[in-house]
Design a protein around this motif. Structure first.
Motif, PDB file in Angstrom:
ATOM      1  N   ASN A   1      13.713   1.167  -4.834  1.00  8.57           N
ATOM      2  CA  ASN A   1      14.606   0.324  -5.310  1.00  8.57           C
ATOM      3  C   ASN A   1      14.141  -0.555  -6.846  1.00  8.57           C
ATOM      4  O   ASN A   1      14.459  -0.542  -7.868  1.00  8.57           O
ATOM      5  CB  ASN A   1      15.242  -0.638  -4.496  1.00  8.57           C
ATOM      6  N   LYS A   2      12.892  -1.782  -6.501  1.00  7.84           N
ATOM      7  CA  LYS A   2      12.235  -2.462  -7.497  1.00  7.84           C
ATOM      8  C   LYS A   2      11.631  -1.488  -8.656  1.00  7.84           C
ATOM      9  O   LYS A   2      11.888  -2.084  -9.641  1.00  7.84           O
ATOM     10  CB  LYS A   2      11.107  -3.197  -6.775  1.00  7.84           C
ATOM     11  N   GLU A   3      11.389  -0.370  -8.339  1.00  5.93           N
ATOM     12  CA  GLU A   3      10.904   0.842  -9.649  1.00  5.93           C
ATOM     13  C   GLU A   3      12.111   1.091 -10.080  1.00  5.93           C
ATOM     14  O   GLU A   3      11.726   1.552 -11.465  1.00  5.93           O
ATOM     15  CB  GLU A   3       9.632   2.132  -9.026  1.00  5.93           C
ATOM     16  N   LEU A   4      13.615   1.316  -9.456  1.00  5.21           N
ATOM     17  CA  LEU A   4      14.097   2.143 -10.476  1.00  5.21           C
ATOM     18  C   LEU A   4      14.984   1.148 -11.600  1.00  5.21           C
ATOM     19  O   LEU A   4      15.859   1.184 -12.307  1.00  5.21           O
ATOM     20  CB  LEU A   4      15.400   2.216  -8.992  1.00  5.21           C
ATOM     21  N   VAL A   5      15.066  -0.334 -10.054  1.00  2.53           N
ATOM     22  CA  VAL A   5      15.587  -1.435 -11.626  1.00  2.53           C
ATOM     23  C   VAL A   5      14.290  -1.295 -12.182  1.00  2.53           C
ATOM     24  O   VAL A   5      15.285  -2.114 -13.497  1.00  2.53           O
ATOM     25  CB  VAL A   5      15.632  -2.694 -11.028  1.00  2.53           C
ATOM     26  N   MET A   6      13.456  -1.237 -12.425  1.00  4.24           N
ATOM     27  CA  MET A   6      12.546  -1.988 -13.945  1.00  4.24           C
ATOM     28  C   MET A   6      12.421  -0.809 -14.700  1.00  4.24           C
ATOM     29  O   MET A   6      12.993  -0.758 -16.065  1.00  4.24           O
ATOM     30  CB  MET A   6      11.015  -1.593 -13.222  1.00  4.24           C
ATOM     31  N   GLU A   7      13.163   0.530 -14.035  1.00  2.00           N
ATOM     32  CA  GLU A   7      12.854   1.520 -14.849  1.00  2.00           C
ATOM     33  C   GLU A   7      14.650   1.098 -15.983  1.00  2.00           C
ATOM     34  O   GLU A   7      14.267   1.794 -17.089  1.00  2.00           O
ATOM     35  CB  GLU A   7      12.921   3.088 -14.505  1.00  2.00           C
ATOM     36  N   ARG A   8      15.356   0.849 -15.111  1.00  2.58           N
ATOM     37  CA  ARG A   8      16.362   1.466 -15.888  1.00  2.58           C
ATOM     38  C   ARG A   8      16.572  -0.287 -17.051  1.00  2.58           C
ATOM     39  O   ARG A   8      16.603   0.412 -18.256  1.00  2.58           O
ATOM     40  CB  ARG A   8      17.809   0.228 -15.192  1.00  2.58           C
ATOM     41  N   HIS A   9      16.248  -0.979 -16.461  1.00  8.06           N
ATOM     42  CA  HIS A   9      15.478  -2.604 -17.448  1.00  8.06           C
ATOM     43  C   HIS A   9      15.096  -1.909 -18.497  1.00  8.06           C
ATOM     44  O   HIS A   9      15.356  -1.919 -20.147  1.00  8.06           O
ATOM     45  CB  HIS A   9      15.236  -3.718 -17.111  1.00  8.06           C
ATOM     46  N   PHE A  10      13.952  -1.073 -18.253  1.00  5.07           N
ATOM     47  CA  PHE A  10      13.058  -0.623 -19.771  1.00  5.07           C
ATOM     48  C   PHE A  10      13.560   0.546 -20.895  1.00  5.07           C
ATOM     49  O   PHE A  10      14.383   0.373 -21.679  1.00  5.07           O
ATOM     50  CB  PHE A  10      12.298   0.027 -19.388  1.00  5.07           C
ATOM     51  N   LEU A  11      14.453   1.444 -20.002  1.00  5.71           N
ATOM     52  CA  LEU A  11      15.007   2.194 -20.272  1.00  5.71           C
ATOM     53  C   LEU A  11      16.783   1.684 -21.551  1.00  5.71           C
ATOM     54  O   LEU A  11      16.810   2.486 -22.498  1.00  5.71           O
ATOM     55  CB  LEU A  11      16.494   3.325 -19.933  1.00  5.71           C
ATOM     56  N   LYS A  12      17.270   0.766 -20.624  1.00 10.08           N
ATOM     57  CA  LYS A  12      18.203  -0.367 -21.593  1.00 10.08           C
ATOM     58  C   LYS A  12      17.794  -0.793 -22.109  1.00 10.08           C
ATOM     59  O   LYS A  12      18.381  -0.760 -23.879  1.00 10.08           O
ATOM     60  CB  LYS A  12      19.054  -1.586 -20.537  1.00 10.08           C
ATOM     61  N   ARG A  13      16.632  -1.302 -23.236  1.00 11.71           N
ATOM     62  CA  ARG A  13      15.797  -2.084 -23.982  1.00 11.71           C
ATOM     63  C   ARG A  13      15.038  -1.123 -24.758  1.00 11.71           C
ATOM     64  O   ARG A  13      15.303  -0.978 -26.035  1.00 11.71           O
ATOM     65  CB  ARG A  13      15.062  -2.662 -23.543  1.00 11.71           C
ATOM     66  N   CYS A  14      15.465   0.398 -24.460  1.00  7.56           N
ATOM     67  CA  CYS A  14      14.688   1.382 -25.017  1.00  7.56           C
ATOM     68  C   CYS A  14      16.127   2.071 -25.842  1.00  7.56           C
ATOM     69  O   CYS A  14      15.879   2.420 -27.192  1.00  7.56           O
ATOM     70  CB  CYS A  14      14.337   2.894 -24.354  1.00  7.56           C
TER      71      CYS A  14
ATOM     72  N   LEU B   1      11.857   1.938  11.501  1.00  6.93           N
ATOM     73  CA  LEU B   1      12.781   1.185  10.787  1.00  6.93           C
ATOM     74  C   LEU B   1      11.689   0.657   9.573  1.00  6.93           C
ATOM     75  O   LEU B   1      12.424   1.190   8.488  1.00  6.93           O
ATOM     76  CB  LEU B   1      13.427   1.532  11.082  1.00  6.93           C
ATOM     77  N   THR B   2      11.121  -0.533  10.218  1.00 10.93           N
ATOM     78  CA  THR B   2      10.835  -0.776   8.941  1.00 10.93           C
ATOM     79  C   THR B   2       9.965  -0.424   8.049  1.00 10.93           C
ATOM     80  O   THR B   2       9.728  -0.917   6.741  1.00 10.93           O
ATOM     81  CB  THR B   2       9.620  -2.091   9.941  1.00 10.93           C
ATOM     82  N   ALA B   3       8.840   0.839   8.399  1.00  9.97           N
ATOM     83  CA  ALA B   3       7.970   0.869   6.879  1.00  9.97           C
ATOM     84  C   ALA B   3       9.187   1.811   6.033  1.00  9.97           C
ATOM     85  O   ALA B   3       8.879   2.329   5.387  1.00  9.97           O
ATOM     86  CB  ALA B   3       7.362   2.009   8.250  1.00  9.97           C
ATOM     87  N   GLU B   4      10.034   2.564   6.457  1.00 10.55           N
ATOM     88  CA  GLU B   4      11.231   3.532   5.701  1.00 10.55           C
ATOM     89  C   GLU B   4      11.966   2.013   4.547  1.00 10.55           C
ATOM     90  O   GLU B   4      11.499   1.933   4.175  1.00 10.55           O
ATOM     91  CB  GLU B   4      12.300   3.586   7.013  1.00 10.55           C
ATOM     92  N   ASN B   5      12.265   1.102   5.207  1.00 10.10           N
ATOM     93  CA  ASN B   5      13.211   0.112   4.790  1.00 10.10           C
ATOM     94  C   ASN B   5      11.727  -0.906   3.468  1.00 10.10           C
ATOM     95  O   ASN B   5      12.831  -0.565   2.308  1.00 10.10           O
ATOM     96  CB  ASN B   5      13.092  -1.044   5.407  1.00 10.10           C
ATOM     97  N   ALA B   6      10.450  -0.535   3.783  1.00  5.90           N
ATOM     98  CA  ALA B   6       9.369  -1.286   2.564  1.00  5.90           C
ATOM     99  C   ALA B   6       9.716  -0.047   1.770  1.00  5.90           C
ATOM    100  O   ALA B   6      10.056  -0.717   0.991  1.00  5.90           O
ATOM    101  CB  ALA B   6       8.547  -1.066   3.322  1.00  5.90           C
ATOM    102  N   ALA B   7       9.340   0.992   2.306  1.00  6.07           N
ATOM    103  CA  ALA B   7       9.624   1.820   1.712  1.00  6.07           C
ATOM    104  C   ALA B   7      10.779   2.136   0.203  1.00  6.07           C
ATOM    105  O   ALA B   7      10.627   2.506  -0.717  1.00  6.07           O
ATOM    106  CB  ALA B   7       9.382   3.236   1.850  1.00  6.07           C
ATOM    107  N   LEU B   8      11.961   2.350   0.955  1.00 10.33           N
ATOM    108  CA  LEU B   8      13.206   1.832  -0.665  1.00 10.33           C
ATOM    109  C   LEU B   8      13.405   0.733  -0.643  1.00 10.33           C
ATOM    110  O   LEU B   8      13.314   1.112  -2.201  1.00 10.33           O
ATOM    111  CB  LEU B   8      14.546   2.206   0.880  1.00 10.33           C
TER     112      LEU B   8
END
Length: 77
Positions: A58-71, A47-54
């Motif tokens: 999540n961080k990657e998706l937040v960055m992608e969203r931020h990038f897409l908003k700026r584009c 569960l710890t490993a799964e939580n770290a992966a999630l």
């Protein structure tokens, strides 16, 4: 029940819950007691490993969203 020796229907009535619900909880508790500490340690590690992966995803998706908003800003104007 296990401590008091009372039957499930009596305890359920005292608690004001359905007998089936209480019997299900007791059954789950008995099954949980059967797991060894090694099983629990393995579960916690998984569960710890799964939580770290999630969290990483999540961080990657937040960055992608931020990038897409700026584009999208030049296209909207």
């Amino acid at each position: 029940m296990t401590e008091s020796g009372k039957p499930v229907p009596e305890v359920a009535k005292d608690l004001g819950i359905n007998e089936t619900t209480l019997a299900s909880w007791v059954s789950r508790a008995k099954r949980a007691e059967k797991h060894t500490s090694e099983d629990r340690d393995e579960l916690i590690a998984r569960l710890t490993a799964e939580n770290a992966a999630l969290e990483k995803e999540n961080k990657e998706l937040v960055m992608e969203r931020h990038f897409l908003k700026r584009c999208m800003v030049p296209w909207v104007k």
